[in-house]
Design a protein around this motif. Structure first.
Motif, short mmCIF file in Angstrom:
data_model
loop_
_atom_site.label_atom_id
_atom_site.label_comp_id
_atom_site.label_asym_id
_atom_site.label_seq_id
_atom_site.Cartn_x
_atom_site.Cartn_y
_atom_site.Cartn_z
N ASN A 1 36.33 12.24 -28.60
CA ASN A 1 37.26 13.06 -27.71
C ASN A 1 37.79 14.23 -28.60
OD1 ASN A 1 37.39 11.81 -25.11
ND2 ASN A 1 39.07 10.46 -25.90
N ILE A 2 37.78 13.98 -29.75
CA ILE A 2 38.32 15.43 -30.78
C ILE A 2 36.95 16.26 -30.93
CG2 ILE A 2 39.18 15.94 -32.92
CD1 ILE A 2 40.63 13.09 -32.84
N PHE A 3 35.99 15.57 -31.33
CA PHE A 3 34.75 16.58 -31.62
C PHE A 3 33.64 16.63 -31.08
CE2 PHE A 3 36.83 14.72 -35.91
CZ PHE A 3 37.23 15.85 -36.38
N ASN A 4 33.74 15.77 -29.89
CA ASN A 4 32.26 15.85 -28.97
C ASN A 4 31.46 15.80 -30.00
OD1 ASN A 4 31.37 18.24 -26.62
ND2 ASN A 4 30.79 16.20 -26.47
N PRO A 5 30.91 15.11 -30.81
CA PRO A 5 29.48 15.37 -31.50
C PRO A 5 28.62 14.56 -30.92
CG PRO A 5 30.82 13.47 -32.32
CD PRO A 5 31.63 14.19 -31.26
N LEU B 1 36.70 10.24 -22.67
CA LEU B 1 36.51 10.88 -21.73
C LEU B 1 35.11 11.25 -21.33
CD1 LEU B 1 39.25 13.82 -22.19
CD2 LEU B 1 39.54 11.53 -20.88
N SER C 1 29.58 19.47 -29.16
CA SER C 1 28.19 19.84 -28.67
C SER C 1 27.99 20.07 -27.31
CB SER C 1 27.45 18.42 -29.14
OG SER C 1 27.74 17.35 -28.51
N ALA D 1 37.70 18.79 -28.21
CA ALA D 1 39.19 19.29 -28.65
C ALA D 1 40.01 18.56 -27.45
CB ALA D 1 39.24 20.89 -28.22
N ASN E 1 31.94 12.89 -23.04
CA ASN E 1 32.24 12.76 -24.44
C ASN E 1 31.53 11.26 -25.01
OD1 ASN E 1 33.22 15.23 -24.46
ND2 ASN E 1 35.20 14.61 -25.05
N TYR F 1 35.82 26.08 -31.88
CA TYR F 1 35.15 24.93 -31.87
C TYR F 1 35.24 24.06 -30.51
CZ TYR F 1 32.70 20.66 -33.11
OH TYR F 1 31.84 19.36 -32.96
N ASN G 1 38.44 8.03 -30.45
CA ASN G 1 39.34 9.34 -30.70
C ASN G 1 38.24 10.52 -31.35
OD1 ASN G 1 41.53 8.20 -30.08
ND2 ASN G 1 42.35 8.14 -32.39
N LEU H 1 39.79 11.33 -41.51
CA LEU H 1 39.80 10.49 -40.32
C LEU H 1 40.24 8.93 -40.69
CD1 LEU H 1 36.80 11.47 -38.29
CD2 LEU H 1 38.90 12.49 -38.56
#
Lengths: 315, 315
Positions: free
Chosen positions: A252-256, A285, B153, B158, A288, B150, A249, A160
């Motif tokens: 938005n990418i991983f929504n962890p 977004l 959460s 994505a 997220n 994937y 980022n 990253l």
């Protein structure tokens, strides 16, 4: 007692520990990293392992060796592709150590091990989706996604720090322009602060650096900022902006559920995180940006060693 | 015969199909999407499902309903948070359809379904780590990582289209600046071409648009570029640059074996991909940049429907 023999190889020191299944360190040791040659670094790693194996005899049984490397490591091969702060490249380290010590060996990227350590024994317990950022000289990252460490197809993903967030921006050590690392790491903070003091009439920061701009570095900048120094605060404000973009980022990418911050800059989280989180929440977004927690990691420098133990015991 | 009742809800049309376990479409239908109100859209979805259930009686047994939505969907809840091109937000679509039809229902983001379709029946068969980009009006993405879809959460990850690659860049529809989507989508191509023709003395592209700049859109720009039009070629060259930056980020973050390109712009891959791949390879770290394949997806517009079937049959 079962033990994992764990090493965290850094650019300045190699930390070693014998760790039990509950993540307790039964013995720890640390030596300076010789960086004059590949041979010297490897010899130091092997010597430390030998010393730890000797020590382990009186404590328990070594189930395997886990090694964290600050660089690109092909996994599961344990092949070190590059490690910017070490004289190591294209080295089959796992194979070397297995042949020498006839033990199970796992070699992985240090940030991968850190997120594993935090997931099993630190701030991210029971989390399924966690991203860990090591904000130090550079930016490393570990991805724990869907309940598992994610390394990518050759084990060399999760970079990253080299996600471009400002195309055509400042030149990064990797050769690209505008990477997250060149804008939001410790090196970025130094660059920002040094630029800012040049045009300042008075500067607590320059005083702290005894008048020498070349002496300005992270912990001095944090100290000056806490004393209210304008330029130091401005440097942290700009760093927070870039950190916020990177966090957005990631959201938005991983929504962890959780983003953990570790590394040297985590010690300046009071100067960084509030603004960075605000920017992330504005940009990312929904849901997220608002649902993700951003926290300082719990295990500090031990995360990598503990993660190495997790990896050894998981096998 | 077991059937999945699959819907792909788009901003202009809703495609429906009855699909068997081998991904064969046994019956297909498509209607315009009513977008005057939430009620109208939902009624059209329900009517299409009812028609397909009637049709299915003579073919086989419907095991469940799979629906792809171009927007943010919480999964597994099947709760549509937002869908920019539809009058749908905060709608518990899965729950609504389950109550109405008393069948198993899965509602997911359309790009998630597309990568699932490609993984099981398209270009990405047997791949463990695949990223799919839908380059259309916007940019959607699906992540198949470590052998599984994937989603993040809350199922809303994505969102690679909203990864910021040029901080402080042009304003994106999401409200942020410099997103991948605003720089490398169909809308970006149009904006670039329209800007470029303004200062051109002669333009094949403007001729193709019958003199009306407002009529310039993707397929005309591609046609003009293939006829050698300078401005159209320049627009594609710039789009390729931004696509290359996005691909480099994807290679560094995920280290996937394959990146698939789908959506309207995939039809202009001859004008886009070569340069984009060159830029990606120059920028991304090794081995991430050189080992990843970038290819046009195989299933085209059917990918989402087939992915919906995969989801229904997987349960």
């Amino acid at each position: 007692m079962d033990l994992a023999l764990c090493l965290d190889v850094g650019g300045t020191k190699i930390a070693g520990a014998l760790i039990d299944r509950k993540s307790n360190s039964r013995f720890g040791i640390s030596i300076p990293t010789p960086i004059e040659s590949t041979e010297a670094t490897v010899a130091a790693i092997e010597k430390l392992i030998k010393d730890l194996l000797d020590k382990a005899k009186s404590i328990g049984k070594v189930k395997g060796i886990g090694v964290g490397i600050p660089g690109t490591v092909r996994y599961p091969e344990g092949f070190v592709v590059t490690a910017p702060n070490l004289p190591i490249s294209n080295l089959p380290l796992k194979q070397l150590l297995e042949e020498k010590f006839k033990l199970l060996v796992r070699v992985d990227n240090d940030a991968n091990l850190a997120v594993l350590g935090e997931r099993y024994f630190g701030k991210a317990r029971k989390c399924n989706d966690v991203v860990l950022l090591t904000l130090g000289t550079g930016i490393g990252s570990g991805l724990f996604l869907g309940g598992r460490l994610y390394r990518g197809s050759t084990g060399t993903g999760a970079e990253l720090g080299h996600m471009i967030i400002k195309a055509n921006g400042p030149l990064c050590s990797c050769g690209a322009r505008g990477c997250f690392e060149v804008l939001a790491s410790g090196v970025a903070l130094e660059r920002l602060a040094k630029d800012l003091v040049k045009s300042a009439k008075s500067s607590v920061l320059v005083e702290l650096a005894e008048g020498k701009i070349s002496k300005i570095e992270g912990s001095l900048i944090a100290k000056a900022a806490r004393l209210g120094d304008k330029q130091a605060l401005a440097a942290f404000a700009e760093l927070s902006f870039w950190l916020g973009i990177g966090l957005a980022n990631i959201a938005n990418i991983f929504n962890p559920e959780l983003i953990l911050i570790s590394g040297g800059l985590a010690e300046a989280s009071d100067l960084l995180l509030e603004k960075a989180i605000k920017i992330m929440t504005e940009i990312a977004l929904e849901p997220n940006g608002s649902m993700v927690k951003v926290e300082v990691a719990a295990l500090g420098q031990k995360a990598g060693l503990i993660g190495a133990a997790v990896l050894v015991f998981q096998v």
